[in-house]
Scaffold this motif. Structure first.
Motif, PDB file in Angstrom:
ATOM      1  N   MET A   1      40.005  59.123  -0.455  1.00  0.00           N
ATOM      2  CA  MET A   1      41.222  59.237   0.334  1.00  0.00           C
ATOM      3  C   MET A   1      42.267  59.885  -0.539  1.00  0.00           C
ATOM      4  N   THR A   2      42.200  61.176  -0.661  1.00  0.00           N
ATOM      5  CA  THR A   2      43.093  61.814  -1.606  1.00  0.00           C
ATOM      6  C   THR A   2      43.268  63.283  -1.323  1.00  0.00           C
ATOM      7  N   PRO A   3      44.481  63.817  -1.423  1.00  0.00           N
ATOM      8  CA  PRO A   3      44.647  65.253  -1.253  1.00  0.00           C
ATOM      9  C   PRO A   3      44.023  66.024  -2.399  1.00  0.00           C
ATOM     10  N   LEU A   4      43.702  65.356  -3.509  1.00  0.00           N
ATOM     11  CA  LEU A   4      43.114  66.046  -4.651  1.00  0.00           C
ATOM     12  C   LEU A   4      41.599  66.126  -4.546  1.00  0.00           C
ATOM     13  N   GLY A   5      41.013  65.379  -3.607  1.00  0.00           N
ATOM     14  CA  GLY A   5      39.557  65.346  -3.503  1.00  0.00           C
ATOM     15  C   GLY A   5      39.025  66.422  -2.590  1.00  0.00           C
ATOM     16  N   ARG A   6      39.410  67.650  -2.817  1.00  0.00           N
ATOM     17  CA  ARG A   6      38.948  68.752  -2.004  1.00  0.00           C
ATOM     18  C   ARG A   6      38.124  69.710  -2.863  1.00  0.00           C
ATOM     19  N   ARG A   7      37.665  70.805  -2.235  1.00  0.00           N
ATOM     20  CA  ARG A   7      36.717  71.681  -2.918  1.00  0.00           C
ATOM     21  C   ARG A   7      37.254  72.185  -4.247  1.00  0.00           C
ATOM     22  N   LEU A   8      38.531  72.537  -4.308  1.00  0.00           N
ATOM     23  CA  LEU A   8      39.095  73.050  -5.553  1.00  0.00           C
ATOM     24  C   LEU A   8      38.937  72.040  -6.670  1.00  0.00           C
ATOM     25  N   VAL A   9      39.306  70.792  -6.391  1.00  0.00           N
ATOM     26  CA  VAL A   9      39.276  69.784  -7.432  1.00  0.00           C
ATOM     27  C   VAL A   9      37.855  69.353  -7.739  1.00  0.00           C
ATOM     28  N   ALA A  10      36.968  69.520  -6.776  1.00  0.00           N
ATOM     29  CA  ALA A  10      35.577  69.159  -7.014  1.00  0.00           C
ATOM     30  C   ALA A  10      34.920  70.093  -8.021  1.00  0.00           C
ATOM     31  N   ILE A  11      35.579  71.195  -8.363  1.00  0.00           N
ATOM     32  CA  ILE A  11      34.953  72.150  -9.257  1.00  0.00           C
ATOM     33  C   ILE A  11      35.787  72.425 -10.506  1.00  0.00           C
TER      34      ILE A  11
ATOM     35  N   PHE B   1      45.166  76.897  -4.761  1.00  0.00           N
ATOM     36  CA  PHE B   1      45.711  75.650  -4.245  1.00  0.00           C
ATOM     37  C   PHE B   1      46.174  75.814  -2.803  1.00  0.00           C
ATOM     38  N   VAL B   2      46.886  76.908  -2.535  1.00  0.00           N
ATOM     39  CA  VAL B   2      47.377  77.151  -1.177  1.00  0.00           C
ATOM     40  C   VAL B   2      46.211  77.341  -0.220  1.00  0.00           C
ATOM     41  N   GLU B   3      45.170  77.995  -0.689  1.00  0.00           N
ATOM     42  CA  GLU B   3      43.989  78.227   0.148  1.00  0.00           C
ATOM     43  C   GLU B   3      43.268  76.923   0.470  1.00  0.00           C
TER      44      GLU B   3
ATOM     45  N   LEU C   1      53.870  67.854  -5.964  1.00  0.00           N
ATOM     46  CA  LEU C   1      53.423  66.968  -7.037  1.00  0.00           C
ATOM     47  C   LEU C   1      51.978  67.258  -7.420  1.00  0.00           C
ATOM     48  N   SER C   2      51.127  67.528  -6.438  1.00  0.00           N
ATOM     49  CA  SER C   2      49.717  67.806  -6.715  1.00  0.00           C
ATOM     50  C   SER C   2      49.564  69.076  -7.533  1.00  0.00           C
ATOM     51  N   LEU C   3      50.295  70.118  -7.159  1.00  0.00           N
ATOM     52  CA  LEU C   3      50.211  71.371  -7.903  1.00  0.00           C
ATOM     53  C   LEU C   3      50.754  71.197  -9.315  1.00  0.00           C
ATOM     54  N   GLN C   4      51.841  70.455  -9.448  1.00  0.00           N
ATOM     55  CA  GLN C   4      52.388  70.190 -10.781  1.00  0.00           C
ATOM     56  C   GLN C   4      51.381  69.442 -11.643  1.00  0.00           C
TER      57      GLN C   4
ATOM     58  N   GLY D   1      57.494  62.705 -14.054  1.00  0.00           N
ATOM     59  CA  GLY D   1      57.816  62.862 -12.652  1.00  0.00           C
ATOM     60  C   GLY D   1      56.648  62.695 -11.712  1.00  0.00           C
ATOM     61  N   ILE D   2      55.436  62.583 -12.256  1.00  0.00           N
ATOM     62  CA  ILE D   2      54.250  62.381 -11.424  1.00  0.00           C
ATOM     63  C   ILE D   2      54.035  60.886 -11.237  1.00  0.00           C
ATOM     64  N   PRO D   3      53.922  60.391 -10.001  1.00  0.00           N
ATOM     65  CA  PRO D   3      53.671  58.963  -9.800  1.00  0.00           C
ATOM     66  C   PRO D   3      52.382  58.522 -10.492  1.00  0.00           C
ATOM     67  N   ALA D   4      52.421  57.343 -11.086  1.00  0.00           N
ATOM     68  CA  ALA D   4      51.258  56.842 -11.822  1.00  0.00           C
ATOM     69  C   ALA D   4      50.032  56.740 -10.930  1.00  0.00           C
ATOM     70  N   TRP D   5      50.234  56.439  -9.641  1.00  0.00           N
ATOM     71  CA  TRP D   5      49.084  56.284  -8.754  1.00  0.00           C
ATOM     72  C   TRP D   5      48.325  57.597  -8.585  1.00  0.00           C
ATOM     73  N   MET D   6      49.033  58.724  -8.641  1.00  0.00           N
ATOM     74  CA  MET D   6      48.360  60.013  -8.519  1.00  0.00           C
ATOM     75  C   MET D   6      47.487  60.294  -9.735  1.00  0.00           C
ATOM     76  N   ILE D   7      47.959  59.875 -10.898  1.00  0.00           N
ATOM     77  CA  ILE D   7      47.167  60.068 -12.111  1.00  0.00           C
ATOM     78  C   ILE D   7      45.924  59.195 -12.057  1.00  0.00           C
ATOM     79  N   ARG D   8      46.050  57.964 -11.610  1.00  0.00           N
ATOM     80  CA  ARG D   8      44.891  57.080 -11.473  1.00  0.00           C
ATOM     81  C   ARG D   8      43.910  57.626 -10.447  1.00  0.00           C
ATOM     82  N   GLN D   9      44.421  58.186  -9.384  1.00  0.00           N
ATOM     83  CA  GLN D   9      43.581  58.799  -8.361  1.00  0.00           C
ATOM     84  C   GLN D   9      42.787  59.961  -8.960  1.00  0.00           C
ATOM     85  N   LEU D  10      43.455  60.730  -9.795  1.00  0.00           N
ATOM     86  CA  LEU D  10      42.808  61.870 -10.437  1.00  0.00           C
ATOM     87  C   LEU D  10      41.800  61.423 -11.484  1.00  0.00           C
ATOM     88  N   GLU D  11      42.047  60.294 -12.113  1.00  0.00           N
ATOM     89  CA  GLU D  11      41.124  59.768 -13.128  1.00  0.00           C
ATOM     90  C   GLU D  11      39.810  59.286 -12.531  1.00  0.00           C
ATOM     91  N   PHE D  12      39.873  58.806 -11.305  1.00  0.00           N
ATOM     92  CA  PHE D  12      38.740  58.080 -10.736  1.00  0.00           C
ATOM     93  C   PHE D  12      37.395  58.816 -10.858  1.00  0.00           C
TER      94      PHE D  12
END
Length: 416
Positions: A1-11, A102-104, A133-136, A236-247
């Motif tokens: 459940m994350t905006p970061l869990g898409r094809r770009l981030v999967a690679i 990212f925009v794509e 925030l995601s792009l940053q 400036g990045i919420p800690a929860w986003m970093i944890r989401q990215l770590e998972f």
């Protein structure tokens, strides 16, 4: 459940992943060193733990990269991937490429929908935008990526093929091998819990392979140097986003390590035919082995003049991250989420800018439901929104939350 869990981030490979591989490699070599806040995986080491000299200083750049490719293909026991010559770029060049991708891969309409969800969950302040925030976050973390569409490798190597760049290349070439053997394009790329779980397999596999490659090919001094590299600035990045990215890297490495321990990478390959279906299966290896599938939960149907922005699954990993972000101590948040059985989450917005969310959950036992209710009630003390919890049955709990009590009641019905 994350905006970061898409094809770009999967690679992509992150600075975090590089730090993880340094820590795991040092552990495997017997150096006591702590890992971060999530899982604490220790990959099963290969027979030899005597690091070989780095290839960075020998021969041409092309020869060095070809040597890494051959080593990783042999380590993963997969056929070589036909990816063409890699692109070595500067940090600025990579960030420009990343912004276009990212925009794509995260178009404005998806950003808008996720903004509704994360504001309704209390995870974003009024002036925060999940897209920005995601792009940053990604711009500061990405060290390289493998593109499944062009089958091209892009790696930051401003100062040549350093040990950092070598390790990243080993990680990314593992993604190329995965793509050639299993087709990464077939994986789930939506914003669901299942997508995040599959990403755990993708990145856990690549991180474990990178770790084992580093043990065999980098010197102890080089690994120590990598471990001392500071993480990028995440101000400036919420800690929860970093944890989401770590998972995917931390929990994914733990999951793949346990697979590896049962039969090496052959066992990992078998899992690609049946990837984990939930983050619960990634976090709890026994749940995967026992084929503990998520409970089917009927999503809430909102009433009134609202627009549904998101209708998906939240999952165990995000439940724990969410509760912790709302002030529940991490150990309590993890415990409260651990009995997760299934859920459905629906986020809505109104024409006048109000947002709300309904989370329908199923729990393994009544005690698990009790723990979740207690944790949410604790979170209510700091929630910047109206929130309401209802015990529907012994093992079912519904959360209704939004801008105001009146708005929540307007689309979610009477609050018992």
């Amino acid at each position: 459940m994350t905006p970061l869990g898409r094809r770009l981030v999967a690679i992509i490979s992150l600075g975090l992943a590089l730090l993880v591989v340094a820590i795991l490699t040092l552990r495997a070599l017997g150096v006591p060193i702590a890992l971060g806040p999530l899982a604490s995986p220790t990959p099963v080491p290969p027979p030899s733990l005597t690091p070989a000299p780095s290839v960075a200083g020998s021969g041409s750049l092309e020869e060095a990269l070809a040597a890494i490719e051959a080593d990783v293909a042999d380590l993963r026991d997969l056929p070589p991937a036909d990816i063409g010559p890699p692109r070595l770029v500067s940090r600025d060049e990579l960030e420009e490429l990343l912004a276009d991708r990212f925009v794509e891969d995260y178009p404005p309409e998806e950003v808008a929908a996720d903004n509704v969800l994360y504001h309704a969950l209390g995870l974003l302040a009024d002036d925060q935008d999940i897209g920005e925030l995601s792009l940053q976050l990604l711009s500061g973390q990405v060290l390289g990526y493998y593109d499944t569409a062009s089958r091209e490798m892009v790696i930051v190597a401003e100062t040549g093929l350093t040990p950092d760049a070598e390790a990243v290349y080993a990680h990314e070439y593992t993604h190329a091998l995965q793509d050639a053997a299993f087709d990464l394009e077939t994986l789930v790329t939506d914003a669901s819990d299942r997508s995040l779980a599959e990403l755990g397999l993708v990145e856990g596999d690549a991180t474990t392979a990178m770790t084992l490659w580093a043990i065999e090919n980098l010197t102890l001094e080089e690994i120590l140097d990598i471990s001392q590299t500071p993480l990028p600035d995440t101000s400036g990045i919420p800690a929860w986003m970093i944890r989401q990215l770590e998972f995917p890297y931390l929990a994914g490495s733990e999951f793949v390590t346990q697979l590896y321990g049962t039969g090496g990478f052959a066992a990992v390959d078998e899992t690609w035919a049946d990837p984990p279906r939930s983050t619960e299966q990634v976090l709890h290896y026994a749940a995967y082995v026992d084929d503990e599938a998520p409970v089917e939960v009927t999503a809430f149907t909102p009433a009134g003049e609202v627009e549904v922005a998101v209708d998906t699954t939240f999952g165990e990993a995000m439940t724990a991250i969410w509760l912790a972000a709302l002030g529940v101590p991490q150990v309590d948040a993890d415990a409260a989420a651990a009995g997760w059985g299934g859920d459905a989450i629906t986020a809505v917005s109104s024409a006048d800018g109000q947002v709300g969310v309904v989370l329908v959950t199923a729990w393994d036992t009544p005690i698990d439901a009790d723990e979740f209710v207690a944790a949410y009630q604790q979170a209510l003390e700091r929630l910047p929104l109206f929130g309401h919890v209802e015990r529907v049955s012994d093992t079912e709990v519904t959360i209704r939350q939004g801008t105001s009590e009146a708005f929540v009641a307007s689309f979610a019905g009477p609050l018992n």
